[in-house]
Design a protein around this motif. Sequence first.
Motif, mmCIF file in Angstrom:
data_model
loop_
_atom_site.group_PDB
_atom_site.id
_atom_site.type_symbol
_atom_site.label_atom_id
_atom_site.label_comp_id
_atom_site.label_asym_id
_atom_site.label_seq_id
_atom_site.Cartn_x
_atom_site.Cartn_y
_atom_site.Cartn_z
ATOM 1 N N ALA A 94 -35.283 67.960 128.403
ATOM 2 C CA ALA A 94 -34.818 69.078 127.584
ATOM 3 C C ALA A 94 -33.566 68.684 126.801
ATOM 4 N N TYR A 95 -32.738 67.822 127.392
ATOM 5 C CA TYR A 95 -31.541 67.317 126.693
ATOM 6 C C TYR A 95 -31.946 66.604 125.405
ATOM 7 N N ASP A 96 -32.962 65.741 125.510
ATOM 8 C CA ASP A 96 -33.439 65.024 124.324
ATOM 9 C C ASP A 96 -34.042 65.989 123.311
ATOM 10 N N ARG A 97 -34.747 66.998 123.800
ATOM 11 C CA ARG A 97 -35.374 67.956 122.901
ATOM 12 C C ARG A 97 -34.327 68.711 122.088
ATOM 13 N N ILE A 98 -33.252 69.094 122.740
ATOM 14 C CA ILE A 98 -32.187 69.812 122.033
ATOM 15 C C ILE A 98 -31.588 68.935 120.937
ATOM 16 N N LEU A 99 -31.353 67.665 121.261
ATOM 17 C CA LEU A 99 -30.790 66.756 120.260
ATOM 18 C C LEU A 99 -31.750 66.566 119.083
ATOM 19 N N LYS A 100 -33.052 66.474 119.369
ATOM 20 C CA LYS A 100 -34.031 66.328 118.286
ATOM 21 C C LYS A 100 -34.026 67.550 117.373
ATOM 22 N N VAL A 101 -34.031 68.736 117.978
ATOM 23 C CA VAL A 101 -34.039 69.960 117.180
ATOM 24 C C VAL A 101 -32.740 70.098 116.387
ATOM 25 N N ALA A 102 -31.623 69.755 117.006
ATOM 26 C CA ALA A 102 -30.337 69.803 116.308
ATOM 27 C C ALA A 102 -30.330 68.850 115.120
ATOM 28 N N ARG A 103 -30.944 67.678 115.294
ATOM 29 C CA ARG A 103 -31.030 66.711 114.195
ATOM 30 C C ARG A 103 -31.867 67.284 113.050
ATOM 31 N N THR A 104 -32.929 67.996 113.384
ATOM 32 C CA THR A 104 -33.760 68.619 112.350
ATOM 33 C C THR A 104 -32.987 69.701 111.606
ATOM 34 N N ILE A 105 -32.261 70.533 112.337
ATOM 35 C CA ILE A 105 -31.462 71.591 111.699
ATOM 36 C C ILE A 105 -30.428 70.969 110.765
ATOM 37 N N ALA A 106 -29.823 69.871 111.191
ATOM 38 C CA ALA A 106 -28.865 69.162 110.337
ATOM 39 C C ALA A 106 -29.555 68.615 109.087
ATOM 40 N N ASP A 107 -30.765 68.091 109.240
ATOM 41 C CA ASP A 107 -31.512 67.580 108.088
ATOM 42 C C ASP A 107 -31.826 68.684 107.096
ATOM 43 N N MET A 108 -32.095 69.885 107.603
ATOM 44 C CA MET A 108 -32.401 71.010 106.713
ATOM 45 C C MET A 108 -31.181 71.400 105.881
ATOM 46 N N GLU A 109 -30.002 71.040 106.378
ATOM 47 C CA GLU A 109 -28.769 71.281 105.617
ATOM 48 C C GLU A 109 -28.301 70.024 104.909
ATOM 49 N N ALA A 110 -29.120 68.953 104.999
ATOM 50 C CA ALA A 110 -28.780 67.656 104.399
ATOM 51 C C ALA A 110 -27.454 67.141 104.946
ATOM 52 N N SER A 111 -27.200 67.399 106.225
ATOM 53 C CA SER A 111 -25.975 66.955 106.878
ATOM 54 C C SER A 111 -26.206 65.610 107.570
ATOM 55 N N ALA A 112 -25.315 64.665 107.331
ATOM 56 C CA ALA A 112 -25.454 63.337 107.937
ATOM 57 C C ALA A 112 -25.161 63.369 109.431
ATOM 58 N N SER A 113 -24.352 64.332 109.873
ATOM 59 C CA SER A 113 -23.951 64.408 111.277
ATOM 60 C C SER A 113 -24.445 65.708 111.912
ATOM 61 N N ILE A 114 -24.565 65.657 113.240
ATOM 62 C CA ILE A 114 -24.921 66.858 113.992
ATOM 63 C C ILE A 114 -23.632 67.582 114.382
ATOM 64 N N HIS A 115 -23.481 68.800 113.920
ATOM 65 C CA HIS A 115 -22.276 69.577 114.221
ATOM 66 C C HIS A 115 -22.573 70.595 115.324
ATOM 67 N N ASN A 116 -21.515 71.230 115.783
ATOM 68 C CA ASN A 116 -21.658 72.159 116.908
ATOM 69 C C ASN A 116 -22.592 73.334 116.606
ATOM 70 N N HIS A 117 -22.565 73.843 115.364
ATOM 71 C CA HIS A 117 -23.427 74.978 115.060
ATOM 72 C C HIS A 117 -24.901 74.559 115.042
ATOM 73 N N HIS A 118 -25.171 73.273 114.743
ATOM 74 C CA HIS A 118 -26.544 72.770 114.840
ATOM 75 C C HIS A 118 -26.991 72.750 116.301
ATOM 76 N N LEU A 119 -26.091 72.266 117.166
ATOM 77 C CA LEU A 119 -26.387 72.223 118.599
ATOM 78 C C LEU A 119 -26.557 73.633 119.170
ATOM 79 N N ALA A 120 -25.687 74.543 118.751
ATOM 80 C CA ALA A 120 -25.742 75.906 119.282
ATOM 81 C C ALA A 120 -27.076 76.566 118.939
ATOM 82 N N GLU A 121 -27.562 76.366 117.703
ATOM 83 C CA GLU A 121 -28.851 76.964 117.324
ATOM 84 C C GLU A 121 -29.992 76.314 118.101
#
Length: 512
Positions: free
Chosen positions: A471-498
């Motif tokens: 589940a830890y890996d799954r959260i990181l994958k989803v956070a990376r996708t949310i960051a990509d949708m914002e064209a963000s190079a880094s994963i920020h806390n609000h990406h992780l929170a969502e």
Amino acid sequence: MLVKTFSSAVYGIEATTVSVEVHISTGTRYYIVGLPDNAIKESWQRIESAIMTMQYRMPRQKIVVNLAPADIRKEGSAYDLSIALGILAASGQVRPALLTDYLVLGELSLDGEIQPVKGALPVALQAQKDGFRGIILPRANAREAAAVQGLEVLPADNLQDVIAFLDGVRPLAREEINMEKEFFRHVNDYEVDFADVKGQHNIKRALEIAAAGGHNIILIGPPGAGKTMLARRLPTILPPLLLEESLETTKIHSVAGQLSALSSLMTKRPFRAPHHTISDVALVGGGSHPQPGEISLAHHGVLFLDELPEFKRSVLEVMRQPLESRQITISRAKISVDYPASFMLVAAMNPCPCGYYNHPEKECICGSAVVQRYLSKISGPLLDRIDLHVEVTPVAFNELAGNTQNEASATIRQRVIQARAIQEKRFTNHENIHNNAQMSAKTVREICSIDDSGKQLLQTAMERLGLSARAYDRILKVARTIADMEASASIHNHHLAEAIHFRSLDRENWTG
């Protein structure tokens, strides 16, 4: 006299050219050798009747038919036409000159009509690879085979048509399709659209994230909340199939015999929704003659499992390995075949047998033990393999009655395509990885780096929710996708929170 014709055997979604050798000599018996199955052994009656119906002579001599290579088992009725032409050529009734230039397949009726067969597309691809000039096949299979450019695809209605072609009496009209026109004709032709969905903004957001990263998702909520309606609209926001993906998906459906005579290439991503009474074999594939199952028919598309707890537990558990490896291997005593199974899993379920557990207005009539037993039908390991867990709530009346203009699927799809483009560029040097959901644990460590505050946020969430390492890996994958949708190079806390918000079903009452 010895004559060779050529046909093909399909194993998995790949074809192997088979040499059909026919020898006629002194004697009175017929023999078929080369590991034929019962359908091929029974072909004598079909072939003899077809030849005689067409006013040709069936030789009353010793006829030996060898299907080479002889160590590969041959199955099905697709060899009828090739064997019949070999017999006619070996007995001097048909010119054999063109038989080596064309691969031939088709089942014969007693009156000489040529019936459709399975697997025409992979056979045509193999014929082109092996250097054949063309392929002679049933008319019902012509359009799918015509997707292979540079190969003469010659459809025939009956045995007489093929004989006339081989003797130079009458040509067979070549089947041709405009690939570009065919591929793009129905690519956006959907009967449903997200613009029709009232409210449910949180669910639409979750489905957009799932589409952008190729993530599996489960929707849980009361009856009538819109779970099935939303799931059926997911393919409308997925990126269009690439030509390579379309060919691979079409091959699977061709082998399964699920393409109509009017079909050539599949241009829309498949959406498969099997009933909860489905068996293990029907879901993952198999049988005495291995066939692709629903997970392979959903390749490059969506597999929707409605009323997830109603599926037999054994059926759900066999999906665990394909969800990770994205392929399924069917092993039998004498054969082993691989089918691709890279699909998005979308599951939907009620929170309890009556459907109203935690409902804001209606009272649940199920006891706590009944609810726990119902939820426990979904095992922890399977739940871990689903990236997004989303609670669906009923739509309020004012939203249903309102005239608010909702976003169309085409608009959402453009955002999904942009996020997928970022992922394709990122994974250019990673073999077999095209989106975030396909990342391995090692790749997650390389790609999804987070800062100290992000680590602290994730640690707190994992401790409170009791999440597993997967589940830890799954959260990181989803956070990376949310960051990509914002064209963000880094994963920020609000990406992780969502991303953590969409693991809301990882609670103490969800145990397998």
